[in-house]
Design an enzyme around this catalytic site. Structure first.
Site, short mmCIF file in Angstrom:
data_model
loop_
_atom_site.label_atom_id
_atom_site.label_comp_id
_atom_site.label_asym_id
_atom_site.label_seq_id
_atom_site.Cartn_x
_atom_site.Cartn_y
_atom_site.Cartn_z
N HIS A 148 -29.26 -46.55 21.59
CA HIS A 148 -29.76 -45.24 21.16
C HIS A 148 -28.83 -44.66 20.12
O HIS A 148 -27.62 -44.90 20.14
CB HIS A 148 -29.85 -44.26 22.33
CG HIS A 148 -31.11 -44.39 23.13
ND1 HIS A 148 -32.35 -44.04 22.62
CD2 HIS A 148 -31.33 -44.81 24.40
CE1 HIS A 148 -33.28 -44.25 23.55
NE2 HIS A 148 -32.69 -44.72 24.62
N HIS A 188 -33.29 -42.54 29.30
CA HIS A 188 -32.23 -42.58 30.31
C HIS A 188 -31.49 -41.24 30.36
O HIS A 188 -31.21 -40.72 31.46
CB HIS A 188 -31.24 -43.70 29.99
CG HIS A 188 -31.66 -45.05 30.46
ND1 HIS A 188 -32.75 -45.70 29.95
CD2 HIS A 188 -31.14 -45.87 31.42
CE1 HIS A 188 -32.88 -46.88 30.56
NE2 HIS A 188 -31.92 -47.01 31.45
#
Length: 257
Positions: free
Chosen positions: A220, A172
């Site tokens: 993440h 992303h």
């Protein structure tokens, strides 16, 4: 996210310098090669800049990957930041973060690239359309290749958003960094009279917001999103500088002919 903000600022200054020069050079001709174009020394400088961007990305990503593999301070900082993030995201904040993180979704990035590419093609900006497609496609290939090589597991502290695949680098963050910066550069190239610093800062800011959301949502590690930002921005810069080289070569062929 101080390191990410610092990286964003450095990238913004670099790209702003690049595009102010590009806009000045482009004022002599159209997108597809009319006008005199950059000189041979300028072409050499563009290649050097592109190689420098690749070197920066390689050093940062290599350093982070090595730190992850060897369980150095990178991993310990990741764990501390992730614990803080899991305790800091409230209910309202989580919903906002989930909305922001969608800006880096593959579907959203592809839609932005497709619509922008079609608009550029219909207005005769074929080179810019190719630039945008190359940036978006290339960042996806690079991010997924590095993911497979590093094979890092995701955080396990109650993730608050969906995810798939390995963790490093953040797909992303990479997609947002590359795509929104490329879109800003394309807009400046189409109309140099637009406020280049504002457009570029907006593209950089969107990427930092997406990267922050990925870490805050627990999908993440911090080093994942930092690596994604560096990879996305540097790949975009490489494509942008090589675009100048390609353009100047086509101009040279037209001039010789």
């Amino acid at each position: 996210m101080l390191v990410a903000v610092g990286s964003a600022t450095a990238t913004y200054l670099t790209v702003n310098h690049f595009h102010l020069r590009t806009a000045h050079e482009a004022s002599a001709g159209a997108d597809d090669g009319e006008g005199s174009g950059p000189s041979a020394p300028s072409r050499g400088a563009s290649v050097g800049a592109a190689l420098s961007a690749l070197a920066v990305a390689g050093v940062v990503l290599g350093g982070l990957a090595t730190g992850i593999e060897r369980d150095t301070a990178v991993v310990h900082w990741d764990e501390r930041i992730e614990r803080w993030a899991s305790e800091s995201a409230g209910m309202l904040g989580t919903e906002v973060l989930r909305g922001i993180t969608h800006l880096g979704d593959t579907v959203v990035v592809l839609a932005v690239a497709l619509v922008s590419g079609v608009v550029l093609l219909t207005t005769g900006r074929r080179r810019l359309a190719l630039f945008l497609v190359t940036v978006v496609a290339g960042q996806w290939v690079l991010a997924n290749l590095i993911k497979e090589l590093v094979a890092r597991t995701r955080p396990d502290l109650d993730p608050l958003a969906a995810f798939s695949g390995y963790s490093f680098p953040s797909g992303h963050a990479t997609a947002a960094a590359a795509t929104y910066l490329a879109l800003a550069l394309a807009l400046v190239a189409v109309s140099p009279r637009w406020n280049a610093p504002v457009l570029i800062a907006t593209g950089v800011g969107l990427a930092v917001a997406v990267a922050t959301s990925r870490a805050m949502l627990g999908v993440h590690w911090f080093s994942d999103v930092l690596g994604g930002l560096v990879l996305g921005w540097m790949w975009c810069l490489v494509c942008a500088w090589l675009l100048r080289v390609t353009r100047s070569r086509s101009v040279h062929r037209v001039t010789v002919a």
